[in-house]
Motif scaffolding. Structure first.
Motif, PDB file in Angstrom:
ATOM      1  N   TYR A  53     -95.354  66.475  18.042  1.00 59.04           N
ATOM      2  CA  TYR A  53     -94.961  65.479  18.492  1.00 59.04           C
ATOM      3  C   TYR A  53     -95.379  64.979  19.898  1.00 59.04           C
ATOM      4  O   TYR A  53     -95.775  65.912  20.714  1.00 59.04           O
ATOM      5  N   SER A  54     -95.590  63.654  19.925  1.00 65.71           N
ATOM      6  CA  SER A  54     -96.044  62.988  21.277  1.00 65.71           C
ATOM      7  C   SER A  54     -95.640  61.603  21.487  1.00 65.71           C
ATOM      8  O   SER A  54     -95.257  60.930  20.863  1.00 65.71           O
ATOM      9  N   ARG A  55     -95.290  61.432  22.701  1.00 64.40           N
ATOM     10  CA  ARG A  55     -94.994  59.974  23.085  1.00 64.40           C
ATOM     11  C   ARG A  55     -96.226  59.146  23.308  1.00 64.40           C
ATOM     12  O   ARG A  55     -95.959  57.980  23.384  1.00 64.40           O
ATOM     13  N   ALA A  56     -97.360  59.833  23.120  1.00 61.53           N
ATOM     14  CA  ALA A  56     -98.685  58.988  23.560  1.00 61.53           C
ATOM     15  C   ALA A  56     -99.109  58.067  22.528  1.00 61.53           C
ATOM     16  O   ALA A  56    -100.144  57.428  22.581  1.00 61.53           O
ATOM     17  N   THR A  59     -97.370  51.941  20.504  1.00 59.98           N
ATOM     18  CA  THR A  59     -96.145  51.342  20.251  1.00 59.98           C
ATOM     19  C   THR A  59     -95.857  51.263  18.691  1.00 59.98           C
ATOM     20  O   THR A  59     -95.052  51.559  18.281  1.00 59.98           O
ATOM     21  N   GLN A  75     -99.278  64.098  13.506  1.00 61.21           N
ATOM     22  CA  GLN A  75     -98.746  63.408  14.869  1.00 61.21           C
ATOM     23  C   GLN A  75     -97.736  62.772  14.784  1.00 61.21           C
ATOM     24  O   GLN A  75     -97.866  61.435  13.946  1.00 61.21           O
ATOM     25  N   LYS A  77     -94.450  60.445  16.549  1.00 63.36           N
ATOM     26  CA  LYS A  77     -94.153  59.661  17.838  1.00 63.36           C
ATOM     27  C   LYS A  77     -92.778  60.481  18.083  1.00 63.36           C
ATOM     28  O   LYS A  77     -91.869  60.646  17.438  1.00 63.36           O
ATOM     29  N   SER A  78     -92.664  60.847  19.259  1.00 63.43           N
ATOM     30  CA  SER A  78     -91.285  61.689  19.649  1.00 63.43           C
ATOM     31  C   SER A  78     -90.160  60.621  19.929  1.00 63.43           C
ATOM     32  O   SER A  78     -90.497  59.425  20.216  1.00 63.43           O
ATOM     33  N   GLY A  79     -89.007  60.956  19.568  1.00 62.89           N
ATOM     34  CA  GLY A  79     -88.074  60.016  19.629  1.00 62.89           C
ATOM     35  C   GLY A  79     -87.731  59.144  18.777  1.00 62.89           C
ATOM     36  O   GLY A  79     -86.883  58.351  18.764  1.00 62.89           O
ATOM     37  N   GLU A  85     -88.418  59.095  10.973  1.00 60.11           N
ATOM     38  CA  GLU A  85     -89.173  60.513  11.182  1.00 60.11           C
ATOM     39  C   GLU A  85     -89.564  61.101   9.972  1.00 60.11           C
ATOM     40  O   GLU A  85     -90.622  61.503   9.468  1.00 60.11           O
TER      41      GLU A  85
END
Length: 121
Positions: A53-56, A59, A75, A77-79, A85
């Protein structure tokens, strides 16, 4: 040609085009009941996927899949909303299962459409 014949021809064409995707999805899911994101995460891990999980991520990219040194990574996206998801993990599994290391020729559009179909299955 009757309307009924036309519908049958459309269904046959759809089955020829997408039947293998649905069949593959059925084999992967098997008897598992995917009722929650936790169920899908467990299925992915049991099939050898490493979930990260990553916010990087950019968009408009909710997830991506890569294989490195024989390890299959997804991978995410977090959140993300749990429904998104769930779709993203299933979609990325499909990229691995249907296209990564595949000898089958298909367009870029098909390489995105088929995993979406798989994920909704």
């Amino acid at each position: 040609m009757s309307w009924h014949a036309t519908v049958e021809q459309m269904f046959d064409a759809w089955s020829d085009a997408f039947g293998p995707v649905m069949s593959h999805a059925s084999k992967i899911v098997g008897d598992c009941r995917i009722e929650s994101i936790e169920d899908l995460r467990a299925l992915a891990r049991n099939r050898g996927y490493v979930l990260r999980y990553s916010r990087a991520l950019p968009t408009k990219v909710p997830g991506l899949s890569v294989q490195h040194k024989g390890v299959r990574y997804i991978q995410i996206k977090s959140g993300l909303h749990p429904d998104m998801e769930l779709f993203t993990i299933a979609h990325e599994i499909a990229h691995h299962e249907l296209h990564l290391n595949s000898q089958r020729e298909c367009s870029r559009a098909q390489k995105e459409f088929e995993p979406g179909l798989f994920a909704y299955f």
